[in-house]
Design a protein around this motif. Structure first.
Motif, short mmCIF file in Angstrom:
data_model
loop_
_atom_site.label_atom_id
_atom_site.label_comp_id
_atom_site.label_asym_id
_atom_site.label_seq_id
_atom_site.Cartn_x
_atom_site.Cartn_y
_atom_site.Cartn_z
N PHE A 279 -5.30 -3.45 0.19
CA PHE A 279 -6.14 -3.03 1.32
C PHE A 279 -7.10 -4.15 1.74
N MET A 280 -7.73 -4.79 0.75
CA MET A 280 -8.67 -5.88 1.07
C MET A 280 -7.94 -7.05 1.72
N GLU B 165 -6.46 -4.53 -15.89
CA GLU B 165 -6.85 -3.59 -14.85
C GLU B 165 -5.67 -2.72 -14.47
N HIS C 101 2.26 1.89 -3.42
CA HIS C 101 1.24 2.44 -4.31
C HIS C 101 0.96 3.90 -4.01
N PHE D 140 -6.88 4.51 -5.03
CA PHE D 140 -7.39 3.42 -4.23
C PHE D 140 -8.11 2.40 -5.11
N VAL D 141 -9.02 2.89 -5.94
CA VAL D 141 -9.73 2.04 -6.89
C VAL D 141 -9.39 2.56 -8.28
N SER E 294 -3.79 -0.25 -8.67
CA SER E 294 -4.38 0.49 -7.56
C SER E 294 -4.01 -0.25 -6.28
N TRP E 295 -4.33 0.35 -5.14
CA TRP E 295 -4.00 -0.32 -3.87
C TRP E 295 -5.22 -0.94 -3.20
N GLU E 296 -6.29 -1.07 -3.94
CA GLU E 296 -7.53 -1.67 -3.44
C GLU E 296 -7.33 -3.12 -3.01
N LYS E 297 -6.64 -3.91 -3.83
CA LYS E 297 -6.45 -5.34 -3.52
C LYS E 297 -5.59 -5.52 -2.26
N LYS F 127 -0.76 6.08 -7.01
CA LYS F 127 -1.81 5.25 -7.61
C LYS F 127 -3.09 5.41 -6.80
N ILE G 95 0.84 -1.20 0.00
CA ILE G 95 0.00 0.00 0.00
C ILE G 95 0.87 1.25 0.00
#
Length: 189
Positions: free
Chosen positions: A163-164, A155, A127, A134-135, A158-161, A132, A124
């Protein structure tokens, strides 16, 4: 010679009582015991909750096996692509691979989640440093040829993955592996 005496005395006076107090705390407060290598709570629910924890643990562990294996095989290329020292990538890749395996088994679950969590937090940070989002924007909404990977349109980063993954790892660390794990067999008495 005198500094060694002073250092030894300081250790004896300052550190030793803390170690003894921790040992006594483990006796008087069992929640501080060895089960902490398993989870932050010392219950191992069975039934539907145990099955959900098993599904969560095995799914996340399997995903980290999938993510860690190619990184171990192509360590130098991965380190160069994210502009990070090879030794940090080595630690991260083996953490994902080994931690994923331990999560699947439900063995030393808390000790397996924490290093992977640190790796995801570092991801994160990388990113965020690179600016970059978040989504990422939906790849089908991006103009033609603006973002294309080596295998075609993909795709955007992003740093969404990451974070999840952090959220899932925190859930596993707090809730524990459940009754269907090696930890429950060892520590669940």
């Amino acid at each position: 010679m005198i500094y060694q005496f002073v250092l030894g005395l300081a250790i004896a006076v300052l550190v030793l009582p803390q170690v003894i107090n921790f040992r006594l705390a483990v006796v008087y407060y069992p929640f501080l015991g060895f089960h902490l290598v398993s989870s932050l709570v010392h219950t191992y629910p069975g039934g539907l909750a145990g099955l959900i924890l098993l599904l969560l643990r095995v799914s996340v562990g399997g995903l980290f096996l999938i993510h860690g294996y190619p990184k171990v095989l192509h360590l130098k290329r991965w380190a160069d692509s994210i502009n990070t020292p090879v030794f940090l990538c080595f630690i991260s890749a083996w953490t994902m691979l080994g931690g994923g395996f331990f999560l699947i088994l439900g063995f030393l679950t808390l000790l397996a989640t924490l290093p992977i969590l640190a790796s995801m937090l570092f991801a994160i940070l990388l990113h965020l440093i690179q600016g970059k989002p978040f989504v990422a924007t939906d790849p089908y909404l991006i103009p033609e040829d603006q973002y294309k990977g080596p295998l075609g349109k993909a795709e955007p980063p992003s740093w969404e993955k990451a974070f999840m993954y952090c959220v899932l790892l925190i859930a596993i660390a707090v809730l524990g592996p459940g009754a269907y794990s090696i930890d429950a067999a060892i520590f669940g008495r």
